[in-house]
Design a protein around this motif. Structure first.
Motif, PDB file in Angstrom:
ATOM      1  N   SER A  25       0.853  -1.024   0.038  1.00 32.28           N
ATOM      2  CA  SER A  25      -0.231   0.159   0.105  1.00 32.28           C
ATOM      3  C   SER A  25       0.928   1.368   0.021  1.00 32.28           C
ATOM      4  CB  SER A  25      -0.830   0.151   1.375  1.00 32.28           C
ATOM      5  OG  SER A  25      -0.382  -0.278   2.306  1.00 32.28           O
ATOM      6  N   ASP A  26       0.157   2.436  -0.497  1.00 34.30           N
ATOM      7  CA  ASP A  26       0.687   3.770  -0.350  1.00 34.30           C
ATOM      8  C   ASP A  26       0.040   4.422   0.605  1.00 34.30           C
ATOM      9  OD1 ASP A  26       2.866   4.656  -1.605  1.00 34.30           O
ATOM     10  OD2 ASP A  26       1.826   5.899  -2.915  1.00 34.30           O
ATOM     11  N   GLY A  27       0.265   5.730   0.686  1.00 36.19           N
ATOM     12  CA  GLY A  27      -0.627   6.711   1.663  1.00 36.19           C
ATOM     13  C   GLY A  27      -0.735   6.336   2.981  1.00 36.19           C
ATOM     14  N   TYR A  28      -1.590   6.854   3.575  1.00 37.62           N
ATOM     15  CA  TYR A  28      -1.748   6.261   5.126  1.00 37.62           C
ATOM     16  C   TYR A  28      -1.987   4.654   5.266  1.00 37.62           C
ATOM     17  CZ  TYR A  28      -3.466  10.833   5.882  1.00 37.62           C
ATOM     18  OH  TYR A  28      -3.896  12.227   5.676  1.00 37.62           O
ATOM     19  N   SER A  29      -2.377   4.153   4.319  1.00 40.73           N
ATOM     20  CA  SER A  29      -2.606   2.488   4.362  1.00 40.73           C
ATOM     21  C   SER A  29      -1.191   1.911   4.556  1.00 40.73           C
ATOM     22  CB  SER A  29      -3.148   1.812   3.150  1.00 40.73           C
ATOM     23  OG  SER A  29      -4.474   2.703   2.767  1.00 40.73           O
ATOM     24  N   PHE A  30      -0.179   2.483   4.038  1.00 43.23           N
ATOM     25  CA  PHE A  30       1.011   2.095   4.311  1.00 43.23           C
ATOM     26  C   PHE A  30       1.332   1.840   5.678  1.00 43.23           C
ATOM     27  CE2 PHE A  30       5.704   2.754   5.292  1.00 43.23           C
ATOM     28  CZ  PHE A  30       6.248   1.382   4.364  1.00 43.23           C
ATOM     29  N   LEU A  31       1.082   2.787   6.510  1.00 42.87           N
ATOM     30  CA  LEU A  31       1.240   2.957   7.904  1.00 42.87           C
ATOM     31  C   LEU A  31       0.193   2.036   8.546  1.00 42.87           C
ATOM     32  CD1 LEU A  31       1.194   7.088   7.990  1.00 42.87           C
ATOM     33  CD2 LEU A  31       3.088   5.683   8.315  1.00 42.87           C
TER      34      LEU A  31
END
Ligand SMILES: Nc1nc2c(ncn2[C@@H]2O[C@H](COP(=O)(O)OP(=O)(O)O)[C@@H](O)[C@H]2O)c(=O)[nH]1
Ligand SMILES: [Mg+2]
Length: 234
Positions: A177-183
């Motif tokens: 994932s990218d964005g917040y989802s990465f976190l």
């Protein structure tokens, strides 16, 4: 502290010099700026900071596909490869994350593998957010916790500190994932690996300069990702 602070940047030229001064006040702290070819010249500015603070600021100029998650993957892998820092810290460049909290994060990481700088430990500690943004974030966190049964109060905070040995156990290169989802994805995988996850309170101050890169794509991804995480780990 023996820490490397990994900071992704996209158009942060007003903020980065102030951030660097605040971070580098801490003895033993170094920075890795991961710039995505910012059109406003943040990358060149970061090179100037590297010259101004010899040995303490390093710059990674990314080419190819832009993205917060992709930048973190590259930055964190580089931090591990370099292998010098005991603590590896993720931090935004827009001054929302006060460098004063670095000591709290690192101190807590003495007994934890991953420490989250949390906005939601004691109510809501966010300054200058419009009401809808607070609701979005608070609802988002409830949604994520409900689906993933994570118990962290702030799953989307980008201010966090890893012990190096803990980060070495993470499948960084396989993050999708990218964005917040990465976190969220990183947090989820950390818990699956049985890492000790702690939180320290922070007061988050919304940026004064530059613009948020929060997009509807990023939001959509964060609605879907918790389900994906749960399904793929079954
Ligand atoms: N390298 C890189 N950094 C990014 C990207 N998008 C956002 N950032 C950085 O990630 C941090 C958080 O982004 P921001 O736009 O403030 O998100 P918000 O705080 O959720 O509104 C900031 O330091 C941004 O400069 C990107 O695509 N690539
Ligand atoms: Mg921000």
């Amino acid at each position: 502290m023996n820490a490397l602070i990994v900071t992704p940047t996209y158009n942060e030229r007003e903020n980065l010099p102030i951030l660097a001064a605040g971070v580098l006040k801490h003895e033993g702290a170094r920075m890795l700026v991961v710039d995505d070819g910012s059109p406003d010249g943040t990358g060149t500015l970061a090179d100037e900071l590297a010259a101004q603070y010899p040995g303490r600021v390093e710059v990674m100029h990314r080419t190819g596909q832009r993205g917060l998650g992709r930048s973190y993957v590259d930055g964190l892998l580089h931090a591990l490869k370099e292998g010098r820092a005991e603590f590896i810290i993720q931090m935004d460049a827009d001054l929302s994350h006060n460098p004063e909290y670095l000591s709290d994060l690192v101190n807590a990481a003495a007994t934890q593998d991953l420490v989250i700088g949390s906005r939601y430990l004691n109510g809501v500690s966010v300054v200058n957010w419009p009401l809808h943004r607070i609701f979005l974030s608070a609802f988002g966190n409830r949604y994520i916790r409900f689906i993933t049964s994570l118990s962290t109060s702030d799953c989307t905070s980008g201010y966090r500190c890893w012990r190096r040995e803990a980060l070495e156990r993470m499948p960084i290169a396989s993050m999708v994932s990218d964005g917040y989802s990465f976190l969220v994805e990183m947090l989820y995988e950390a818990r699956r690996r049985g890492l000790r996850i702690g939180e320290v309170p922070i007061i988050f101050i919304e940026r004064r300069q530059g613009q948020s890169k929060l997009s509807s794509n990023v939001l959509l991804e964060s609605l879907i990702m918790p389900w994906r995480l749960v399904l793929r780990s079954r």
